[in-house]
Scaffold this motif. Sequence first.
Motif, PDB file in Angstrom:
ATOM      1  N   ALA A  72      44.180  43.318  22.385  1.00 56.66           N
ATOM      2  CA  ALA A  72      44.107  43.161  23.846  1.00 56.66           C
ATOM      3  C   ALA A  72      44.915  44.235  24.592  1.00 56.66           C
ATOM      4  CB  ALA A  72      44.563  41.759  24.257  1.00 56.66           C
ATOM      5  N   PRO A  73      46.196  44.430  24.259  1.00 54.80           N
ATOM      6  CA  PRO A  73      46.951  45.423  25.023  1.00 54.80           C
ATOM      7  C   PRO A  73      46.470  46.856  24.774  1.00 54.80           C
ATOM      8  CG  PRO A  73      48.328  44.471  23.286  1.00 54.80           C
ATOM      9  CD  PRO A  73      47.052  43.698  23.302  1.00 54.80           C
ATOM     10  N   VAL A  74      45.845  47.077  23.621  1.00 56.04           N
ATOM     11  CA  VAL A  74      45.336  48.431  23.347  1.00 56.04           C
ATOM     12  C   VAL A  74      44.170  48.731  24.304  1.00 56.04           C
ATOM     13  CG1 VAL A  74      44.266  49.904  21.608  1.00 56.04           C
ATOM     14  CG2 VAL A  74      46.125  48.350  20.956  1.00 56.04           C
ATOM     15  N   TRP A  75      43.226  47.770  24.417  1.00 52.77           N
ATOM     16  CA  TRP A  75      42.122  47.952  25.369  1.00 52.77           C
ATOM     17  C   TRP A  75      42.655  47.944  26.807  1.00 52.77           C
ATOM     18  CZ3 TRP A  75      37.728  49.951  24.025  1.00 52.77           C
ATOM     19  CH2 TRP A  75      37.237  49.744  22.741  1.00 52.77           C
ATOM     20  N   GLY A  76      43.654  47.095  27.043  1.00 47.36           N
ATOM     21  CA  GLY A  76      44.245  47.013  28.388  1.00 47.36           C
ATOM     22  C   GLY A  76      44.894  48.328  28.784  1.00 47.36           C
ATOM     23  N   PHE A  77      45.512  48.983  27.805  1.00 52.19           N
ATOM     24  CA  PHE A  77      46.153  50.279  28.039  1.00 52.19           C
ATOM     25  C   PHE A  77      45.092  51.305  28.469  1.00 52.19           C
ATOM     26  CE2 PHE A  77      47.889  54.346  26.534  1.00 52.19           C
ATOM     27  CZ  PHE A  77      49.182  54.282  27.047  1.00 52.19           C
ATOM     28  N   LEU A  78      43.945  51.296  27.759  1.00 51.01           N
ATOM     29  CA  LEU A  78      42.859  52.238  28.098  1.00 51.01           C
ATOM     30  C   LEU A  78      42.277  51.905  29.468  1.00 51.01           C
ATOM     31  CD1 LEU A  78      41.107  52.439  24.602  1.00 51.01           C
ATOM     32  CD2 LEU A  78      42.572  54.163  25.689  1.00 51.01           C
ATOM     33  N   LEU A  79      42.128  50.601  29.753  1.00 49.35           N
ATOM     34  CA  LEU A  79      41.630  50.179  31.069  1.00 49.35           C
ATOM     35  C   LEU A  79      42.570  50.689  32.167  1.00 49.35           C
ATOM     36  CD1 LEU A  79      39.930  48.339  32.991  1.00 49.35           C
ATOM     37  CD2 LEU A  79      41.425  46.442  32.314  1.00 49.35           C
ATOM     38  N   GLY A  80      43.870  50.559  31.903  1.00 49.01           N
ATOM     39  CA  GLY A  80      44.879  50.944  32.895  1.00 49.01           C
ATOM     40  C   GLY A  80      44.891  52.438  33.181  1.00 49.01           C
ATOM     41  N   LEU A  81      44.254  53.226  32.307  1.00 45.38           N
ATOM     42  CA  LEU A  81      44.235  54.675  32.553  1.00 45.38           C
ATOM     43  C   LEU A  81      43.309  55.032  33.717  1.00 45.38           C
ATOM     44  CD1 LEU A  81      44.243  56.077  28.894  1.00 45.38           C
ATOM     45  CD2 LEU A  81      46.152  55.870  30.495  1.00 45.38           C
ATOM     46  N   ASN A  82      42.399  54.120  34.063  1.00 46.97           N
ATOM     47  CA  ASN A  82      41.544  54.358  35.236  1.00 46.97           C
ATOM     48  C   ASN A  82      42.327  53.930  36.487  1.00 46.97           C
ATOM     49  OD1 ASN A  82      39.699  54.436  37.311  1.00 46.97           O
ATOM     50  ND2 ASN A  82      37.999  53.686  36.062  1.00 46.97           N
ATOM     51  N   LEU A  83      43.155  54.854  36.933  1.00 39.53           N
ATOM     52  CA  LEU A  83      44.089  54.516  38.021  1.00 39.53           C
ATOM     53  C   LEU A  83      43.389  54.311  39.358  1.00 39.53           C
ATOM     54  CD1 LEU A  83      47.054  56.873  37.141  1.00 39.53           C
ATOM     55  CD2 LEU A  83      47.007  54.382  37.046  1.00 39.53           C
ATOM     56  N   LYS A  84      42.149  54.811  39.451  1.00 29.49           N
ATOM     57  CA  LYS A  84      41.400  54.620  40.701  1.00 29.49           C
ATOM     58  C   LYS A  84      41.006  53.170  40.867  1.00 29.49           C
ATOM     59  CE  LYS A  84      38.664  58.215  42.713  1.00 29.49           C
ATOM     60  NZ  LYS A  84      37.518  59.077  42.529  1.00 29.49           N
ATOM     61  N   ARG A  85      40.686  52.498  39.751  1.00 32.92           N
ATOM     62  CA  ARG A  85      40.132  51.157  39.820  1.00 32.92           C
ATOM     63  C   ARG A  85      41.082  50.065  39.341  1.00 32.92           C
ATOM     64  NH1 ARG A  85      34.834  50.805  40.386  1.00 32.92           N
ATOM     65  NH2 ARG A  85      35.482  48.847  41.353  1.00 32.92           N
ATOM     66  N   PHE A  86      42.016  50.418  38.456  1.00 33.44           N
ATOM     67  CA  PHE A  86      42.923  49.391  37.946  1.00 33.44           C
ATOM     68  C   PHE A  86      44.316  49.629  38.509  1.00 33.44           C
ATOM     69  CE2 PHE A  86      45.830  47.304  35.067  1.00 33.44           C
ATOM     70  CZ  PHE A  86      45.202  46.093  34.835  1.00 33.44           C
ATOM     71  N   ARG A  87      44.825  48.665  39.243  1.00 36.11           N
ATOM     72  CA  ARG A  87      46.159  48.785  39.837  1.00 36.11           C
ATOM     73  C   ARG A  87      46.963  47.548  39.469  1.00 36.11           C
ATOM     74  NH1 ARG A  87      46.663  53.917  41.077  1.00 36.11           N
ATOM     75  NH2 ARG A  87      48.539  53.320  42.223  1.00 36.11           N
ATOM     76  N   TYR A  88      48.248  47.720  39.338  1.00 33.03           N
ATOM     77  CA  TYR A  88      49.134  46.580  39.056  1.00 33.03           C
ATOM     78  C   TYR A  88      49.889  46.290  40.345  1.00 33.03           C
ATOM     79  CZ  TYR A  88      52.060  43.519  36.184  1.00 33.03           C
ATOM     80  OH  TYR A  88      52.682  42.428  35.629  1.00 33.03           O
ATOM     81  N   CYS A  89      49.754  45.078  40.860  1.00 28.95           N
ATOM     82  CA  CYS A  89      50.307  44.777  42.200  1.00 28.95           C
ATOM     83  C   CYS A  89      51.086  43.487  42.208  1.00 28.95           C
ATOM     84  CB  CYS A  89      49.174  44.651  43.236  1.00 28.95           C
ATOM     85  SG  CYS A  89      48.140  46.092  43.383  1.00 28.95           S
ATOM     86  N   LEU A  90      51.966  43.439  43.180  1.00 30.84           N
ATOM     87  CA  LEU A  90      52.641  42.192  43.555  1.00 30.84           C
ATOM     88  C   LEU A  90      52.119  41.846  44.932  1.00 30.84           C
ATOM     89  CD1 LEU A  90      56.332  43.006  42.618  1.00 30.84           C
ATOM     90  CD2 LEU A  90      55.193  40.868  42.083  1.00 30.84           C
ATOM     91  N   ILE A  91      51.413  40.740  45.063  1.00 37.79           N
ATOM     92  CA  ILE A  91      50.948  40.377  46.408  1.00 37.79           C
ATOM     93  C   ILE A  91      51.604  39.058  46.812  1.00 37.79           C
ATOM     94  CG2 ILE A  91      48.753  41.624  46.132  1.00 37.79           C
ATOM     95  CD1 ILE A  91      47.344  38.996  45.869  1.00 37.79           C
ATOM     96  N   SER A  92      51.870  38.932  48.088  1.00 38.19           N
ATOM     97  CA  SER A  92      52.540  37.716  48.555  1.00 38.19           C
ATOM     98  C   SER A  92      52.019  37.313  49.913  1.00 38.19           C
ATOM     99  CB  SER A  92      54.062  37.935  48.603  1.00 38.19           C
ATOM    100  OG  SER A  92      54.358  38.966  49.507  1.00 38.19           O
ATOM    101  N   GLY A  93      52.168  36.041  50.216  1.00 43.34           N
ATOM    102  CA  GLY A  93      51.722  35.533  51.505  1.00 43.34           C
ATOM    103  C   GLY A  93      52.533  34.318  51.896  1.00 43.34           C
ATOM    104  N   GLU A  94      52.586  34.071  53.189  1.00 39.28           N
ATOM    105  CA  GLU A  94      53.394  32.955  53.698  1.00 39.28           C
ATOM    106  C   GLU A  94      52.482  31.862  54.232  1.00 39.28           C
ATOM    107  OE1 GLU A  94      56.030  34.315  56.766  1.00 39.28           O
ATOM    108  OE2 GLU A  94      56.573  32.278  57.375  1.00 39.28           O
TER     109      GLU A  94
END
Length: 305
Positions: A282-304
Amino acid sequence: MSNTIQHLTADTARLAADEGTSPRSHQSKVVEYYASATAGYQDWSRNINMHFGYYQWGMNPFDLEAMLENTNRQVFQRLELPGEENRLLDMGCGVGATARFCAQQPGIESVIGITLAPSQVEEALILNSPLPAHLQPTFEVADYHHTPYEAQSFDGVYAIESACHSLEKDKRSLLAEAHRLLKPSGRVVICDGFIKGEQALNAFTQHCYDKTCEHWSLGHFPQLEETLAAMEASGFRNIKVDDITLRIFPSASFVPVVALRYLCKLLWTGDKNPQHWHHLLAPVWGFLLGLNLKRFRYCLISGEK
Ligand SMILES: C[S@@+](CC[C@H](N)C(=O)[O-])C[C@H]1O[C@@H](n2cnc3c(N)ncnc32)[C@H](O)[C@@H]1O
């Protein structure tokens, strides 16, 4: 567990039916994965943080555990908790690393962690034991789409790398439940990988996406724009998006090394447990997925609320 599954919203069931996956079989897969694979996370994190790490200037980029703990701190800070006696809910707690971190912060009355996997509750309770009783979170088996708690029970609700297990791309049921559970002015924080943009992924990225979901028993990574719209539709305001993709890089760069070590272990011991191989791939494929920086982003989102 079966009660939990019955409570899946009609929306989730419809979405799953559209995609040919039954929510029941999907959740069983998640439970089965974590029953066998959770122990493998010890190779990733001493405290069994089952997420990526948040790097900040001044930190040692080779200290993986410090970056993983810093993710807990970043999520906690974004809850912007008021005063004393705050009650928190961890939606998808793993074996409770974040819940234990939060329970030890000032101004916290209680933390409840929920997970689909009964084995994780057992493990989390064992990991609690070195802590004094008043700093121990509690853990329960429950589904974050539909929890057993009363409305307005919590001052803060968070989900770290767990929303991606939901079959919904916009995470609307999780968000609606978080909104129901929060007291007025309480905040929700979601920390996860997101797919940005609504057009189809290219064939390679789609393949990496499918393989990551398959091996990690994920439903879908949250789709960023749809999740923000669902947040607003659920009634959240002051919505904030922190794109922390670059801050995750130093911890993500540990993936190849940890995976190689785990591969050697599997080969050396002749381990044929399919969940252990899922945990490796899983993390190996996830690592390759994460290389597409245009489409895969890691975010912290919050709302009140
Ligand atoms: C990758 S682990 C993350 C654990 C933890 N948040 C951490 O960062 O260490 C994902 C967790 O989400 C939980 N999970 C997945 N789907 C869930 C659901 N529908 N309701 C509650 N928990 C769920 C899994 O059981 C697992 O504990």
